[in-house]
Write an enzyme that holds these catalytic residues in place. Sequence first.
Site, mmCIF file in Angstrom:
data_model
loop_
_atom_site.group_PDB
_atom_site.id
_atom_site.type_symbol
_atom_site.label_atom_id
_atom_site.label_comp_id
_atom_site.label_asym_id
_atom_site.label_seq_id
_atom_site.Cartn_x
_atom_site.Cartn_y
_atom_site.Cartn_z
ATOM 1 N N ASN A 55 0.837 -1.211 0.000
ATOM 2 C CA ASN A 55 0.000 0.000 0.000
ATOM 3 C C ASN A 55 0.868 1.256 0.000
ATOM 4 O O ASN A 55 0.617 2.212 -0.747
ATOM 5 C CB ASN A 55 -0.899 0.035 1.246
ATOM 6 C CG ASN A 55 -1.952 -1.052 1.254
ATOM 7 O OD1 ASN A 55 -2.192 -1.704 0.246
ATOM 8 N ND2 ASN A 55 -2.576 -1.261 2.402
ATOM 9 N N LEU A 227 -3.967 10.970 13.503
ATOM 10 C CA LEU A 227 -5.122 11.039 14.421
ATOM 11 C C LEU A 227 -6.439 10.877 13.675
ATOM 12 O O LEU A 227 -7.433 11.515 14.043
ATOM 13 C CB LEU A 227 -5.102 12.399 15.141
ATOM 14 C CG LEU A 227 -3.841 12.729 15.954
ATOM 15 C CD1 LEU A 227 -3.827 14.193 16.346
ATOM 16 C CD2 LEU A 227 -3.778 11.845 17.190
ATOM 17 N N ALA A 230 -8.816 13.818 12.759
ATOM 18 C CA ALA A 230 -8.200 15.008 13.381
ATOM 19 C C ALA A 230 -6.830 15.315 12.770
ATOM 20 O O ALA A 230 -6.137 16.228 13.242
ATOM 21 C CB ALA A 230 -8.090 14.819 14.886
ATOM 22 N N GLY A 231 -6.418 14.590 11.738
ATOM 23 C CA GLY A 231 -5.164 14.922 11.050
ATOM 24 C C GLY A 231 -3.950 14.264 11.693
ATOM 25 O O GLY A 231 -3.929 13.049 11.901
ATOM 26 N N THR A 256 -9.632 1.759 5.628
ATOM 27 C CA THR A 256 -8.520 0.813 5.479
ATOM 28 C C THR A 256 -7.410 1.423 4.628
ATOM 29 O O THR A 256 -7.651 1.870 3.503
ATOM 30 C CB THR A 256 -8.998 -0.495 4.800
ATOM 31 O OG1 THR A 256 -10.114 -0.996 5.512
ATOM 32 C CG2 THR A 256 -7.878 -1.522 4.763
ATOM 33 N N ASP A 260 -1.539 4.037 5.604
ATOM 34 C CA ASP A 260 -0.519 3.684 4.599
ATOM 35 C C ASP A 260 -0.399 4.772 3.534
ATOM 36 O O ASP A 260 0.706 5.059 3.052
ATOM 37 C CB ASP A 260 -0.866 2.343 3.937
ATOM 38 C CG ASP A 260 -0.853 1.207 4.943
ATOM 39 O OD1 ASP A 260 -0.099 1.292 5.925
ATOM 40 O OD2 ASP A 260 -1.619 0.243 4.745
ATOM 41 N N GLY A 295 -11.474 -0.145 -0.126
ATOM 42 C CA GLY A 295 -10.164 -0.740 -0.341
ATOM 43 C C GLY A 295 -9.034 0.186 0.069
ATOM 44 O O GLY A 295 -9.257 1.334 0.485
ATOM 45 N N SER A 299 -8.059 3.114 -3.416
ATOM 46 C CA SER A 299 -8.644 4.389 -2.961
ATOM 47 C C SER A 299 -7.637 5.530 -2.980
ATOM 48 O O SER A 299 -7.968 6.653 -2.602
ATOM 49 C CB SER A 299 -9.172 4.217 -1.531
ATOM 50 O OG SER A 299 -8.103 4.065 -0.611
#
Length: 315
Positions: A55, A227, A230-231, A256, A260, A295, A299
């Site tokens: 990923n 986060l 929340a970035g 998901t 990554d 995915g 994505s």
Amino acid sequence: MSEFAVTERPAAAGRVTVVGSINIDHVVVAAKFPSPGETILGQQALVTLGGKGANQAVAAALAGARVTMIGRVGADAEGERARAGMARHGVDTSGVAVVDGVDTGTAWITVAEQDNTIIVVSGANHRWPDSGNPLAGTPGSEDDVVLAQLEIPFGVVTRAAEACRGRFLLNAAPAAELPDELIARCAVLIVNEHEQAVVAGLPEEDGIEAAHRRLRERGAGAVVTTLGPAGAVITDFDGSTARVPAIPAPEVVDTTGAGDAFAGVLAARLAAGDPLREAARWASAAGSLAVRAPGAQESYPDRETLRRTVLGSPC
Ligand code: ATP
Ligand code: RIB
């Protein structure tokens, strides 16, 4: 904590080498997570390309970096599918070894309630030689970024960190306690809040800045904690801390691989010469875009989409 602006930089100069896992993801989408002992009906089942290493390699390549993947698959159709998926996005897969007598890694994922649970069956991801340099055969220069995670044997990660001639980035996922020697080799340590608590050995209630201080005392150059919506919070090489915003998603379809996307794009932008704070802005945008579609790899945004999201205008 400070905020900062992002400027334009040319395409990646350095190379990103990812040492990590390659999986086929078996995903079931449901309205809720089943409790232990409970059977529920799902809404959809998907088979997608995954593995934290793969990923991150794809996310980095889509962001414009030259990427080499080093990993392991079984001698099966799934392994070839996973390898071809990376190659389709321009990842150099010459470092992906095919291992006889073991299956390609799989992940069994439930997506529900804007979150997920994942069980990984490692398969070939855990079949590496007991010694030797995992980076052997890659070009390797001081401009390069090497990015690893913890879904492959710990010894392989350690040897990659020792062999790295450029900057070593570790996404400490899945969470594990780490020895000081490995932390000290991390130019940048990337964790989510749960991983941060395990790696730093401090409860989440102690706060992010305390955990980052502890990790930098143990030798990490810089630390990034993601986060979710929340970035992220980064503590830079000079010890200053900054918050990086996420981009609100109109609909959170599947988180998901958001982490990554963040790690892969962070590596790509660092290889391109961005300072860490700017790289983290691109990375956070990539993570935020990744939650809008099902995915992991499927994505991830391409360079132009990412650029438009971060800088707000087309090339
Ligand atoms: P995963 O294990 O699901 O891949 P993670 O826990 O490692 O994810 P997160 O902190 O959840 O990583 O997400 C990484 C980045 O993706 C965040 O820093 C943020 O920029 C973006 N992101 C994640 N979830 C959302 C969300 N719901 N809305 C917007 N952005 C998000
Ligand atoms: O981080 C998400 C990834 O974790 C999935 O693609 C799955 O394969 C597991 O490795």
